[in-house]
Design an enzyme around this catalytic site. Structure first.
Site, PDB file in Angstrom:
ATOM      1  N   LYS A 131       0.829  -1.202   0.000  1.00 19.81           N
ATOM      2  CA  LYS A 131       0.000   0.000   0.000  1.00 19.81           C
ATOM      3  C   LYS A 131       0.870   1.260   0.000  1.00 19.81           C
ATOM      4  O   LYS A 131       0.544   2.256  -0.655  1.00 19.81           O
ATOM      5  CB  LYS A 131      -0.917   0.013   1.227  1.00 19.81           C
ATOM      6  N   LYS A 166      -8.814   2.147   3.805  1.00 18.51           N
ATOM      7  CA  LYS A 166      -8.416   0.743   3.807  1.00 18.51           C
ATOM      8  C   LYS A 166      -7.255   0.512   4.757  1.00 18.51           C
ATOM      9  O   LYS A 166      -6.440   1.411   5.005  1.00 18.51           O
ATOM     10  CB  LYS A 166      -8.022   0.288   2.397  1.00 18.51           C
ATOM     11  N   ARG A 221      -4.837  -4.513 -13.235  1.00 14.48           N
ATOM     12  CA  ARG A 221      -3.563  -5.094 -12.807  1.00 14.48           C
ATOM     13  C   ARG A 221      -2.624  -5.116 -14.009  1.00 14.48           C
ATOM     14  O   ARG A 221      -2.884  -5.766 -15.024  1.00 14.48           O
ATOM     15  CB  ARG A 221      -3.786  -6.507 -12.266  1.00 14.48           C
ATOM     16  N   ARG A 236     -10.210  -5.599 -13.397  1.00  5.54           N
ATOM     17  CA  ARG A 236     -11.088  -6.310 -12.474  1.00  5.54           C
ATOM     18  C   ARG A 236     -12.278  -5.394 -12.193  1.00  5.54           C
ATOM     19  O   ARG A 236     -12.151  -4.396 -11.479  1.00  5.54           O
ATOM     20  CB  ARG A 236     -10.308  -6.688 -11.220  1.00  5.54           C
ATOM     21  N   ARG A 244     -15.675  -2.585  -4.857  1.00  8.82           N
ATOM     22  CA  ARG A 244     -14.381  -3.228  -5.056  1.00  8.82           C
ATOM     23  C   ARG A 244     -14.367  -4.079  -6.324  1.00  8.82           C
ATOM     24  O   ARG A 244     -15.325  -4.793  -6.609  1.00  8.82           O
ATOM     25  CB  ARG A 244     -14.038  -4.107  -3.851  1.00  8.82           C
ATOM     26  N   ASP A 284      -1.386  -1.671  -9.629  1.00  8.94           N
ATOM     27  CA  ASP A 284      -2.825  -1.501  -9.790  1.00  8.94           C
ATOM     28  C   ASP A 284      -3.108  -0.065 -10.194  1.00  8.94           C
ATOM     29  O   ASP A 284      -2.620   0.881  -9.557  1.00  8.94           O
ATOM     30  CB  ASP A 284      -3.557  -1.838  -8.498  1.00  8.94           C
ATOM     31  N   GLU A 292      -1.725   0.858  -6.089  1.00 10.40           N
ATOM     32  CA  GLU A 292      -0.930  -0.090  -5.308  1.00 10.40           C
ATOM     33  C   GLU A 292       0.244  -0.591  -6.131  1.00 10.40           C
ATOM     34  O   GLU A 292       0.195  -0.608  -7.370  1.00 10.40           O
ATOM     35  CB  GLU A 292      -1.771  -1.297  -4.855  1.00 10.40           C
ATOM     36  N   ASN A 294       2.222  -4.128  -5.977  1.00 14.44           N
ATOM     37  CA  ASN A 294       2.192  -5.451  -5.366  1.00 14.44           C
ATOM     38  C   ASN A 294       3.467  -6.222  -5.703  1.00 14.44           C
ATOM     39  O   ASN A 294       3.792  -6.404  -6.878  1.00 14.44           O
ATOM     40  CB  ASN A 294       0.972  -6.224  -5.863  1.00 14.44           C
TER      41      ASN A 294
END
Length: 324
Positions: A131, A166, A221, A236, A244, A284, A292, A294
């Site tokens: 994050k 979050k 992504r 997504r 979400r 993301d 984000e 990841n």
């Protein structure tokens, strides 16, 4: 060539869409030996009174991947083996990044000192919390506040009107809330209770971000392999009124070509992340904003490959081999 995958238990894999399994299948297709262990099976023994210090070892299982069968793999042998004896060690333990994950990175870093080649590099995993890593590139991210101060969080909500909050250690969309002002500018009726819950009454730091309406078109992504973006993202897309887009939260995964904004972000940060030892990264993007970075166990290999024909696993293995 022998590859060791440090991952969750093989029995827990979803053989229809697991990215680690896609890597394993590509490795086996090339004639490589596929080995696996769990982080709990890593160990090191040394110090005064010991005949020999180290090396880091693991209880490893040599597996054969099977097509169209249940189970989808068979064990060839189980042995205790030093990590430095493998041609490459791939850290693919899924989040969360908890204390045990943290300790595993230290054992893997010790294995590096002993000669093991580990991807992604353990120190880089620790240095890039998923994050918070975006804070290094503020020009690409939405309005963001990282804090546990209740007054600061309320002020942020009042300033932006529509925000996402979050936890910093969540995954799969867990713990994400959308908070919106009323038409008269009044705060969301759940503002206080959500902030109290997520921060544990100011004892836990969280992230708040301005809501990005483009989430309706998907949380994209984008995979970076060796610093270069895969030419397709997996968008997504939230379903059924959900905020979400995470697949774990019921989002629909749709592969699509990268947009100019996707490419600009990927090219701006990809080479630097790769230089730090992050062979595989999943960024993301919502709209044209980075949300984000990841690094622990990026996924979406299978969905992108099946929908576009692009061989993501092949690209990854090529990039890994180039660094050995």
């Amino acid at each position: 060539m022998n590859l060791l995958f440090v991952a969750d238990p093989l029995e827990a894999f979803n053989p229809k869409k697991d990215s680690t399994l896609a890597m394993m299948r590509e490795a086996q297709r090339r004639g490589f030996a596929v080995w696996a262990c769990e982080p709990r099976q890593l160990h090191w023994l040394g110090g005064a009174g010991q005949a020999e210090a180290g090396p880091v070892q693991a209880q490893c299982r040599h597996v054969q991947l099977l097509d169209g069968a249940k189970p989808w793999f068979g064990d060839i042998e189980h042995v205790v083996r030093p990590l430095r004896e493998f041609d490459a060690v791939l850290m693919r333990k899924d989040p969360p990044f908890d204390s045990e994950f943290f300790y595993a990175t230290h054992l893997l870093e010790q294995a590096e000192r002993e000669g093991a080649r580990v991807f992604n590099r353990p120190r880089a995993l620790r240095d890039h919390p998923e994050k918070l890593a975006i804070l290094e590139w503020p020009q690409f991210i939405p309005a963001t506040l990282v804090s546990r101060d209740m007054a600061a969080l309320r002020a942020f909500a009042a300033e932006h009107g529509d925000i996402i909050v979050k936890p910093l250690d969540g995954m799969g969309g867990a713990g994400i809330f959308r908070l919106r002002q009323g038409g008269d500018g009044s705060p969301d009726v759940n503002l206080n209770v959500v902030l109290e819950t997520l921060t544990d009454f100011g004892r836990r730091t969280i992230m708040a971000q301005r809501f990005i309406p483009e989430i309706a078109q998907g949380d994209k992504r984008v995979l970076l392999i060796g610093g270069e973006p895969v030419p397709f993202s997996l968008a997504r897309i939230p379903q059924g009124g959900e905020t979400r887009g995470n697949l774990a939260a019921g989002g629909l995964g749709v592969a699509q070509a990268l947009t100019p904004a996707d490419r600009a972000i990927a090219q701006a940060i990809g080479a630097e992340l790769a230089a730090r030892g992050l062979l595989l990264v999943g960024i993301d993007i919502i709209g044209d904003r980075l949300t984000e970075i990841n690094v622990t166990s990026p996924t979406c290999f299978v969905e992108i490959s099946e929908q576009t024909g692009f061989d993501v696993a092949g690209r990854f293995i090529d990039a890994m081999l180039a660094r050995l």
